[in-house]
Scaffold this motif. Structure first.
Motif, PDB file in Angstrom:
ATOM      1  N   ALA A 188       0.832  -1.207   0.000  1.00 15.64           N
ATOM      2  CA  ALA A 188       0.000   0.000   0.000  1.00 15.64           C
ATOM      3  C   ALA A 188       0.866   1.257   0.000  1.00 15.64           C
ATOM      4  CB  ALA A 188      -0.940  -0.005   1.202  1.00 15.64           C
ATOM      5  N   ALA A 189       1.880   1.287   0.852  1.00 15.55           N
ATOM      6  CA  ALA A 189       2.707   2.493   0.965  1.00 15.55           C
ATOM      7  C   ALA A 189       3.518   2.723  -0.313  1.00 15.55           C
ATOM      8  CB  ALA A 189       3.622   2.391   2.182  1.00 15.55           C
ATOM      9  N   THR A 190       4.106   1.668  -0.854  1.00 15.08           N
ATOM     10  CA  THR A 190       4.915   1.818  -2.066  1.00 15.08           C
ATOM     11  C   THR A 190       4.049   2.290  -3.232  1.00 15.08           C
ATOM     12  OG1 THR A 190       6.193  -0.070  -1.305  1.00 15.08           O
ATOM     13  CG2 THR A 190       6.589   0.663  -3.556  1.00 15.08           C
ATOM     14  N   ALA A 191       2.956   1.578  -3.479  1.00 16.39           N
ATOM     15  CA  ALA A 191       2.129   1.893  -4.643  1.00 16.39           C
ATOM     16  C   ALA A 191       1.502   3.277  -4.507  1.00 16.39           C
ATOM     17  CB  ALA A 191       1.049   0.825  -4.817  1.00 16.39           C
ATOM     18  N   VAL A 201      -0.128   3.983   8.826  1.00 22.89           N
ATOM     19  CA  VAL A 201      -1.594   4.033   8.754  1.00 22.89           C
ATOM     20  C   VAL A 201      -2.140   2.683   8.307  1.00 22.89           C
ATOM     21  CG1 VAL A 201      -3.555   5.054   7.535  1.00 22.89           C
ATOM     22  CG2 VAL A 201      -1.725   6.516   8.387  1.00 22.89           C
ATOM     23  N   SER A 202      -1.517   2.110   7.263  1.00 16.84           N
ATOM     24  CA  SER A 202      -1.984   0.822   6.753  1.00 16.84           C
ATOM     25  C   SER A 202      -1.726  -0.298   7.763  1.00 16.84           C
ATOM     26  CB  SER A 202      -1.271   0.520   5.435  1.00 16.84           C
ATOM     27  OG  SER A 202      -1.478  -0.810   5.058  1.00 16.84           O
ATOM     28  N   LEU A 250      -7.303   3.930   0.896  1.00 21.40           N
ATOM     29  CA  LEU A 250      -7.383   4.417   2.273  1.00 21.40           C
ATOM     30  C   LEU A 250      -6.238   5.371   2.651  1.00 21.40           C
ATOM     31  CD1 LEU A 250      -9.184   3.459   4.705  1.00 21.40           C
ATOM     32  CD2 LEU A 250      -7.283   2.002   5.310  1.00 21.40           C
ATOM     33  N   VAL A 251      -5.027   5.106   2.183  1.00 20.46           N
ATOM     34  CA  VAL A 251      -3.879   5.903   2.638  1.00 20.46           C
ATOM     35  C   VAL A 251      -3.600   7.089   1.710  1.00 20.46           C
ATOM     36  CG1 VAL A 251      -2.806   3.978   3.851  1.00 20.46           C
ATOM     37  CG2 VAL A 251      -2.145   4.441   1.503  1.00 20.46           C
ATOM     38  N   MET A 252      -4.350   7.210   0.616  1.00 18.39           N
ATOM     39  CA  MET A 252      -4.085   8.310  -0.321  1.00 18.39           C
ATOM     40  C   MET A 252      -4.030   9.699   0.329  1.00 18.39           C
ATOM     41  SD  MET A 252      -6.089   7.244  -3.754  1.00 18.39           S
ATOM     42  CE  MET A 252      -5.569   8.480  -4.909  1.00 18.39           C
TER      43      MET A 252
END
Lengths: 264, 276
Positions: free
Chosen positions: A72-75, A197-198, A140-142
């Motif tokens: 999630a963080a990388t993408a 966050v994720s 969610l993390v955007m």
């Protein structure tokens, strides 16, 4: 003014105690040698840490959480970096709508957001799978990623790039040697922040997990509901330790004040 | 780097994710308004017509309001304290809990308030009680848990506005003979009102949507909309009912924050000095 300040200081001390109490209590409760949760613990033992660290179920949930947060963080950092490059450097039709939608996961009540992402995962046919969790976490993390990157790009002086271009650097060299190094702190903090966050997210994930695909926070949640085993305190302490280590790294890299600026 | 028309292609991945989000929201809305025979308002009407559902609805808003009020009462003085003594350590203390998972922090309250928890053990050891007090699985437990989770947001929102207040205004008021109390009430408080309004809307919104804390600290009677959605969805598999509840939650949340936004706008307009 003096007594007023003393009252204010006492109040602040009490408030800080209130804020830290549940965190400290979990750490202390985790070293109990007993088979049930008690506070304060009668004795000192790492029994529950051994149990947790050698447990396949906990280890698996941990690995799912780490993999999920990494993806999630990388993408999202990559996707938001591309988008922020465009929105900060040229006129984009519908930019306000775009930025509103990026912020939407923060504006929707969490339970409603969970339902919306759950609906999306059902439409995509990804319920209970890792890709399903990953898609939901990406969205969610955007908001946590986009804002710091835009801030970073705005602070950065475009004339340096123009100077490099004038001196004969081709666009790729300018990007590699000027843009990327200047924006790196913002990218790193966006990555770490969205990772946290994720990694810690539970409200949305609880809707999306599958029979053998659960994340660490969701496993903690279901274990609390099922039992009050001290193992939960040990896992919670480990989870906290990891999160705080990442916060420490962010602070060393870019300073903790960034959080205040982003949220304000 | 030149940013021509082609650069708009770089937006595509981001737009793809946003289309995903909108698909989710759209499906949710569609579900909420789909009855047994095609489109209908039956699900929402059913929710509005069921007394126990409406009880949960109003209970959720009542708890959110109480949590917001308590959060502001604690956060405002704390933000003032942090503004007067700007030390990084205080900032770290506020930010640290924010970084710890909600489920871990809520579990901390289980350890403190539970039957064998810190408070009950202490009171029993002191001989004040001989039977554990019911400190959780009730309103109090939910409120304490939610206040704890949302205080950092409130402090940060108030602090951000507070530190921007022009110090010369306070000095001017003092020179003109205002007492410290009067300076606070007539100058500082109005100037910090936009921060208070922002803090209030954030906390209210977050409280409305909470699932985990009411699930762990509330009892059977303390069902908030979030836990109701959770139960409808994951226990009863009632997608239409959960969707209707989510729609009403979102709609009422949008309406509920309007007063806070109005206070914010009113305070900002009334104080032109803030714009400089």
């Amino acid at each position: 003014m003096k007594p007023a300040q003393a009252v204010l200081t006492a109040f602040a001390a009490a408030a800080f105690a209130f804020i830290l109490a549940p965190i400290l209590v979990v750490v202390v409760a985790s070293v109990t040698p007993r088979g049930y949760l008690e506070f304060p613990p009668q004795g000192l033992s790492l029994r529950w840490y051994v149990e947790v660290l050698t447990s396949w179920a906990w280890g698996r949930a941990f690995l799912v959480s780490v993999a999920l947060a990494t993806v999630a963080a990388t993408a999202t950092t990559f996707v938001c970096f591309l988008a922020a490059l465009v929105t900060t450097r040229r006129r984009v039709p519908g930019k306000n709508l775009l930025e509103f939608l990026i912020q939407l996961p923060l504006l929707l009540p969490h339970a409603a957001l969970a339902m919306a992402l759950f609906s999306l995962i059902l439409v995509l046919g990804l319920r209970g799978s890792f890709p399903g969790l990953a898609v939901a976490h990406l969205i969610l993390v955007m908001p946590f990623v986009y804002a710091p990157i835009v801030n970073g790009l705005r602070q950065h002086d475009l004339s340096v790039e123009e100077a490099a271009a004038t001196l004969g650097a081709d666009p790729i060299t300018v990007f590699r040697k000027i843009t990327l190094p200047m924006i790196r702190p913002a990218l790193v903090s966006a990555f770490l922040f969205s990772f946290i966050v994720s990694f810690d997210e539970v409200t949305v994930s609880v809707f999306l997990i599958g029979v053998d695909m659960t994340t660490l926070p969701v496993k903690i949640l279901s274990d609390i509901q099922a039992s009050a085993s001290p193992a939960i305190a040990a896992v919670s302490t480990l989870l906290m330790g990891l999160t705080l280590a990442m916060v420490y790294i962010i602070n060393r890299l870019i300073g903790i004040r960034l959080f205040v600026e982003n949220r304000a | 780097m030149s940013f021509g028309r082609a650069s708009l292609l770089l937006l595509l991945p981001c737009i793809g994710l946003l289309i995903g989000l909108l698909t989710g929201v759209g499906t949710l809305v569609q579900q909420a308004f789909t009855g047994v025979e095609g489109s209908s308002v039956a699900n929402v009407a059913d929710f509005l017509g069921r007394p126990e559902a409406m009880r949960v609805f109003w209970y959720t808003h009542r708890i959110a309001l109480e949590v917001t009020a308590i959060c502001l009462l604690i956060a405002y003085p704390l933000a003032v304290f942090m503004a007067l003594r700007p030390k990084v350590i205080y900032l770290v203390l506020i930010l640290m809990p924010l970084m710890v998972s909600i489920v871990v922090r809520t579990y901390g309250w289980v350890v403190i308030l539970g039957p064998r928890g810190l408070v009950n053990t202490a009171l029993r050891a002191a001989g004040i009680i001989d039977r554990p007090l019911p400190l959780m699985f009730n309103d109090g437990g939910v409120i304490v848990g939610l206040v704890h989770i949302f205080i950092p947001f409130a402090v940060l929102a108030i602090l951000a506005v507070y530190v921007k207040i022009e110090k010369t205004l306070l000095e001017a008021a003092m020179v003109l003979g205002a007492s410290p109390l009067k300076v606070f009430l007539r100058v500082v408080l109005p100037l910090s009102l936009p921060g208070v309004a922002t803090a209030a809307s954030i906390v209210y919104l977050l409280s409305l949507g909470a699932i985990v804390t009411p699930l762990l600290l509330g009892g059977q009677q303390q069902n908030m909309l979030g836990t109701m959605i959770y139960n409808q969805m994951l226990v009863y598999y009632n997608f239409p009912a959960a969707s209707a509840a989510a729609i009403l939650l979102t709609g009422s949340a949008a309406i509920a924050v309007i007063p806070f936004q109005l206070v914010d706008r009113w305070a900002t307009r009334k104080l032109p000095s803030r714009r400089t």
